[in-house]
Motif scaffolding. Structure first.
Motif, short mmCIF file in Angstrom:
data_model
loop_
_atom_site.label_atom_id
_atom_site.label_comp_id
_atom_site.label_asym_id
_atom_site.label_seq_id
_atom_site.Cartn_x
_atom_site.Cartn_y
_atom_site.Cartn_z
N ARG A 5 -34.13 7.87 -10.23
CA ARG A 5 -35.28 8.37 -9.52
C ARG A 5 -35.17 9.78 -8.89
NH1 ARG A 5 -35.42 5.66 -4.04
NH2 ARG A 5 -33.16 4.83 -3.85
N ARG A 6 -36.12 10.41 -8.63
CA ARG A 6 -35.72 11.81 -7.95
C ARG A 6 -36.01 11.62 -6.44
NH1 ARG A 6 -39.37 16.14 -7.55
NH2 ARG A 6 -40.82 15.13 -9.25
N VAL A 7 -35.20 12.10 -5.72
CA VAL A 7 -35.20 11.96 -4.15
C VAL A 7 -34.85 13.34 -3.58
CG1 VAL A 7 -34.13 9.52 -4.19
CG2 VAL A 7 -32.76 11.63 -3.96
N SER A 10 -35.34 17.34 -5.24
CA SER A 10 -34.58 18.01 -6.48
C SER A 10 -33.42 17.25 -6.62
CB SER A 10 -34.38 19.46 -5.94
OG SER A 10 -33.37 19.44 -4.90
N VAL A 11 -33.25 15.96 -6.07
CA VAL A 11 -31.83 15.22 -6.46
C VAL A 11 -32.25 14.25 -7.39
CG1 VAL A 11 -29.81 14.13 -5.66
CG2 VAL A 11 -30.68 15.93 -4.35
N GLY A 12 -31.48 14.04 -8.51
CA GLY A 12 -31.61 12.99 -9.42
C GLY A 12 -30.71 12.00 -8.72
N ALA A 39 -32.11 13.61 -16.12
CA ALA A 39 -31.82 14.62 -14.79
C ALA A 39 -31.40 16.06 -15.36
CB ALA A 39 -30.82 14.07 -14.12
N LEU A 40 -30.74 16.05 -16.40
CA LEU A 40 -30.28 17.54 -17.04
C LEU A 40 -31.42 18.17 -17.43
CD1 LEU A 40 -26.75 17.06 -18.04
CD2 LEU A 40 -27.40 17.52 -15.80
N GLY A 41 -32.55 17.28 -18.23
CA GLY A 41 -33.80 17.86 -18.75
C GLY A 41 -34.62 18.02 -17.69
N ASP A 42 -34.53 17.72 -16.68
CA ASP A 42 -35.89 17.85 -15.67
C ASP A 42 -35.74 19.26 -14.79
OD1 ASP A 42 -37.65 17.61 -13.60
OD2 ASP A 42 -37.25 15.60 -13.25
N GLN A 43 -36.49 20.09 -14.98
CA GLN A 43 -36.41 21.22 -14.19
C GLN A 43 -36.54 21.37 -12.78
OE1 GLN A 43 -39.11 24.40 -15.61
NE2 GLN A 43 -37.76 24.60 -17.79
N VAL A 45 -34.99 19.04 -11.13
CA VAL A 45 -33.86 18.40 -10.65
C VAL A 45 -32.65 19.45 -10.59
CG1 VAL A 45 -31.98 16.64 -11.07
CG2 VAL A 45 -34.26 15.94 -11.37
N LYS A 46 -32.16 19.75 -9.30
CA LYS A 46 -31.20 20.70 -9.31
C LYS A 46 -29.68 19.95 -9.20
CE LYS A 46 -34.39 23.71 -9.10
NZ LYS A 46 -34.87 24.31 -10.27
N SER A 47 -29.69 19.05 -8.89
CA SER A 47 -28.24 18.28 -8.56
C SER A 47 -28.70 16.48 -8.82
CB SER A 47 -27.64 18.59 -7.44
OG SER A 47 -28.37 18.18 -6.15
N VAL A 48 -27.48 16.03 -9.05
CA VAL A 48 -27.62 14.52 -9.38
C VAL A 48 -26.40 13.91 -8.47
CG1 VAL A 48 -26.94 12.99 -11.19
CG2 VAL A 48 -27.99 15.52 -11.62
N VAL A 49 -26.88 12.74 -8.12
CA VAL A 49 -25.95 11.60 -7.47
C VAL A 49 -25.83 10.40 -7.96
CG1 VAL A 49 -25.73 10.46 -5.42
CG2 VAL A 49 -26.30 12.50 -5.02
N ILE A 50 -24.50 10.05 -8.53
CA ILE A 50 -24.43 8.57 -8.99
C ILE A 50 -23.76 7.58 -7.89
CG2 ILE A 50 -23.27 7.30 -11.07
CD1 ILE A 50 -23.14 10.12 -12.38
N CYS A 51 -24.68 6.45 -7.86
CA CYS A 51 -24.02 5.49 -7.08
C CYS A 51 -24.00 4.22 -7.45
CB CYS A 51 -24.98 5.61 -5.72
SG CYS A 51 -26.63 5.10 -5.73
N GLY A 52 -23.94 3.30 -6.60
CA GLY A 52 -23.93 1.73 -7.41
C GLY A 52 -24.91 0.91 -6.33
N GLN A 53 -25.64 0.00 -7.03
CA GLN A 53 -26.25 -0.98 -6.31
C GLN A 53 -25.44 -1.87 -5.22
OE1 GLN A 53 -27.66 -4.03 -8.92
NE2 GLN A 53 -29.87 -3.83 -8.13
N ASN A 54 -26.22 -2.27 -4.29
CA ASN A 54 -25.41 -3.35 -3.30
C ASN A 54 -24.36 -2.86 -2.72
OD1 ASN A 54 -27.96 -4.98 -3.83
ND2 ASN A 54 -26.91 -6.20 -5.40
#
Ligand SMILES: C/C=C(\C)C(=O)SCCNC(=O)CCNC(=O)[C@H](O)C(C)(C)COP(=O)(O)OP(=O)(O)OC[C@H]1O[C@@H](n2cnc3c(N)ncnc32)[C@H](O)[C@@H]1OP(=O)(O)O
Length: 732
Positions: A5-7, A10-12, A39-43, A45-54
């Motif tokens: 999701r985008r948050v 501009s952050v994917g 994320a990379l294809g969405d204009q 979105v300028k940066s990305v965060v990867i996290c884990g659930q729970n």
């Protein structure tokens, strides 16, 4: 299974979703690939965060997938594409980032993690509640083959990376920050902080952020560094091949360009991936978790039994075992009453226990409440405790008396546990008013260090009593294994057969050196005779005397026969010569002084063996390493099958955990029952039968009924043995 999701405009935000540890299964990898692409294809979105659930970033590759046909996108190109992205990618690490999880984070341009500082003491600050990071693949017989061996040394330097990769140890976020693995730690919500950070680095150049483009920090003498590392690893590995491959892979990082290093990593991984050692270690990973799901033949189970709270515990008897147990209880945060009726022993314990605690605290970087232990010479001091562990001298009459007294002094619902290593738990229970509250808690020396705890349920032990002892063991950092009550329980009962075979081999022509060498080359830290010297020959002698076995006045054929079976009095004879092992400076070997540690071959012992054989008309023959291994190990394994057959252990995993954690069985061989599966059950039967033919006076060389039945059922793999055991029990 990765949510995108985008948050914050501009952050994917990519969230790994695969409970409980967000392992990188095929569908998670597919989810990451798809989300990154989006994320990379969405204009916008300028940066990305990867996290884990729970609250868990990622526990690494899905180990359950290893034995199967691999599907889904592979890790290496997935991580490569993340690193190559033209938008900043930030890893928000909560809980764990292990194995492939950390490798994924190393492919990101920034790493932020969670760390909370807690001040326990005015002088010592400890960090808790913080993420753990590491590359534990080596513990699974593998190496970090998703670029871990190539990126980590480039990021933190060769020596630190070698340490982490060859040991597989987990580091806290605080240490990871110090090492340079992390860019930032926070006490606040890691994902929120990572999103803010991602916003702040939007548009910045990523040139200096791609680890694969780094060079390893130069070192003056690379050759000697790697030679030393290899020597260290080989001596600690006891025959395990993965640590050696890890050193070779890191060497490639230090000496080759990244792309060639990755090729080398892949090549080395290929040799490990299908190895028997990797299979054994991965089996053992799940086996040690399976033992927590205990059950007893009467139907008590881990998931239906309610443990009782234990806040205050007592230890009775402050010899070596009692002191270790006291330390382990205090380290687990319990309030402890330590009772010793002998004044001198009590005085010594009041000095020894605090210094053991202090050493443990320094090692573990923790603090201990100094007043969590009270000492007493009076048994009445245990009146208000929730649980007692009796650790007095191994003498039934003495233990009976202690249990009778405890039953009167303690609260009616206090759990009474015995640390006996072989005596009858049911008999001790019968000395009390509440036999349902009696269980064995068999610790291994040194009790504050050794991981194994056998929880011995008796005929009348309640499910709650078993559950309480199991849970307390876990709280003490032990691997608790539930076993039934029989002479020696599971571990020592099997060990007895192993020791007897070793003695018989000496009678037939072997030397302690030959037997020990075979066992040490197999992977035991110490052969049976060196181990016997360390633990003291007098311990077993005392038990054999109590059992009426150690009678050296017998002559002729009866000297070597007890109850119609072959018996070797060699250990008894050595004790009669005052040779108790290291403590007396003489045993199966000689030492430079009483208490000396370095075992040297002893000509006296060799002469003694020659004379003994001549006296008994035994003609020495040439014995090779294969015979040593088969005689000692297959007989131990056979007893393991007998134990499974009788329901003393619920499954082969229990026996394997006992042997790896309590008896030094090499983990890369999975444990004795897994080893039998690897060797082939048919072969084990065939060899046992052969040895039984040669030694008909050793009845337990006959293959056990369960072993034969498994072979008759087509030798199913180890994870199916429980079905064969269950079918048998349901016919009873
Ligand atoms: C090439 C190889 C690569 C790229 C790899 O990544 S190999 C995997 C490397 N990762 C690890 O070795 C980590 C293994 N896991 C752990 O150390 C711990 O599980 C944990 C620290 C992540 C969490 O510990 P804890 O909270 O105590 O939970 P459990 O250990 O009890 O685990 C819960 C259940 O999850 C199963 N599990 C854990 N990790 C994995 C995994 N990587 N793959 C598959 N399954 C995993 C674990 O077995 C427990 O399930 P049960 O066995 O109880 O059914």
């Amino acid at each position: 299974m990765a949510q995108y999701r985008r948050v914050s405009g501009s952050v994917g935000l990519i969230t790994l979703q695969n409970p409980p540890v967000n392992a990188l299964s095929a569908s998670v990898r597919q989810g990451i690939v798809d989300s990154v692409k989006r994320a990379l294809g969405d204009q916008k979105v300028k940066s990305v965060v990867i996290c884990g659930q729970n609250g868990v970033f990622c526990g690494g590759a899905d180990i359950r997938e290893f034995g199967r046909q691999m599907s889904g996108p592979p890790l290496v190109p997935m991580i490569h594409d993340i690193e190559a992205a033209n938008k900043p990618v930030v890893a928000a690490i909560e809980g764990s980032a292990l194995g492939g999880g950390l490798e994924l984070a190393l492919g990101c341009h920034y790493r932020i993690s969670h760390s909370k500082a807690v001040v326990y003491h005015c002088f010592i600050m400890t960090m808790s509640d913080q993420a753990k990071l590491g590359l534990p693949e080596v513990t699974l017989g593998l190496l970090p083959a998703a670029g871990g061996t190539q990126r980590l040394p480039r990021l933190i330097g060769v020596p630190a990376a070698l340490n982490l990769i060859t040991t597989g140890r987990h580091v806290t976020a605080a240490e990871a920050l110090q090492l340079g693995i992390l860019d930032h730690v926070t006490e606040h919500n890691t994902v929120d902080v990572a999103v803010k950070f991602a916003l702040s680095v939007t548009g910045e150049s990523l040139d200096g952020r791609r680890i694969s483009s780094f060079s390893c920090a130069p070192l003056s003498d690379l050759d000697s560094l790697f030679e030393e590392a290899m020597l260290k690893v080989r001596s600690a590995a006891r025959g395990a091949i993965a640590p050696v491959a890890c050193v070779q892979a890191v060497r490639a990082a230090a000496t080759l360009p990244y792309a060639q290093g990755m090729e080398r990593e892949k090549e080395l991984m290929a040799t490990l991936f299908h190895s028997g050692q990797a299979r054994a270690l991965q089996y053992f990973f799940f086996a040690q978790r399976a033992v927590g799901r205990w059950s007893t033949p009467s139907g008590a189970r881990w998931d239906t039994s309610q443990p009782r709270p234990v806040r205050k515990a007592a230890v009775i008897g402050l010899g070596t075992m009692g002191r270790g147990i006291t330390v382990a209880l205090a380290q687990a945060g319990l309030s402890v009453v330590a009772v010793e009726t002998h004044a001198k022993q009590l005085m010594e314990a009041t000095k020894a226990v605090p210094s053991m605690l202090k050493r443990g605290a320094v090692r573990g970087g923790t603090t201990i409440e100094p007043d969590s232990i009270t000492y007493s010479q009076n048994l009445q001091a245990v009146a208000d405790v929730d649980l007692v562990i009796e650790a007095v001298f191994e003498d039934m009459a003495l233990k009976e008396k202690v249990f009778q007294q405890l039953s009167i002094i303690c609260k009616p619902d206090t759990l009474l546990c015995t640390n006996t290593s072989s005596l009858d738990v049911d008999h001790l229970a019968s000395q009390t008013r509440h036999p349902e509250l009696v269980v064995g808690m068999h610790f291994f020396a040194p009790a504050h260090v050794m991981k194994l705890l056998e929880v011995v349920y008796g005929r009348r032990s309640s499910p709650a009593a078993v559950a309480t002892a199991m849970q307390l063991g876990k709280k003490m950092g032990k691997v608790s294994v539930a076993v039934g009550n029989c002479r020696g329980f599971a571990g020592n009962r099997m060990l007895k057969r192993y020791l007897e075979q070793a003695f018989f081999l000496l009678e037939e022509g072997a030397t302690p050196e030959l037997v020990d060498r075979a066992l040490e080359e197999f992977g035991f830290p110490m052969g049976v005779f060196r181990m016997s010297d360390l633990s003291g020959l007098d311990v077993g002698w005392r038990v054999r005397k109590a059992d009426g076995l150690a009678d050296t006045s017998l002559t002729g054929t009866s000297a070597r026969v007890r109850q119609g079976c072959r018996y070797s009095p060699l250990g008894d004879l050595l004790c009669e010569h005052g040779r108790f092992g290291q403590k007396t400076g003489r045993g199966w070997y000689q030492y430079d002084k009483p208490g000396g540690r370095v075992a040297k071959s002893d000509p006296w012992l060799h002469n003694f063996l020659d004379e003994y054989r001549a006296r008994h008309g035994l003609v020495p023959r040439c014995i090779d390493q294969q015979e040593v291994l088969e005689r000692c190990l297959f007989v131990l394994i056979n007893e393991g099958f007998q134990i499974l057959e009788e329901g003393i252990a619920a499954g082969p995993e229990d026996i394997d955990a006992i042997y790896v954690f309590g008896y030094g069985w090499p983990r890369h061989r999975g444990g004795p029952m897994f080893y039998a599966d690897m060797v082939g059950l048919e072969r084990v039967v065939e060899r046992l039968e052969r040895y039984h033919q040669a030694h008909p006076d050793v009845p337990y060389l006959q293959p056990s009924g369960l072993l034969r039945r498994l072979v008759a059922n087509g030798s199913p793999p180890i994870h199916k043995w429980r079905n064969v055991i269950k079918n048998r029990n349901s016919q009873l």
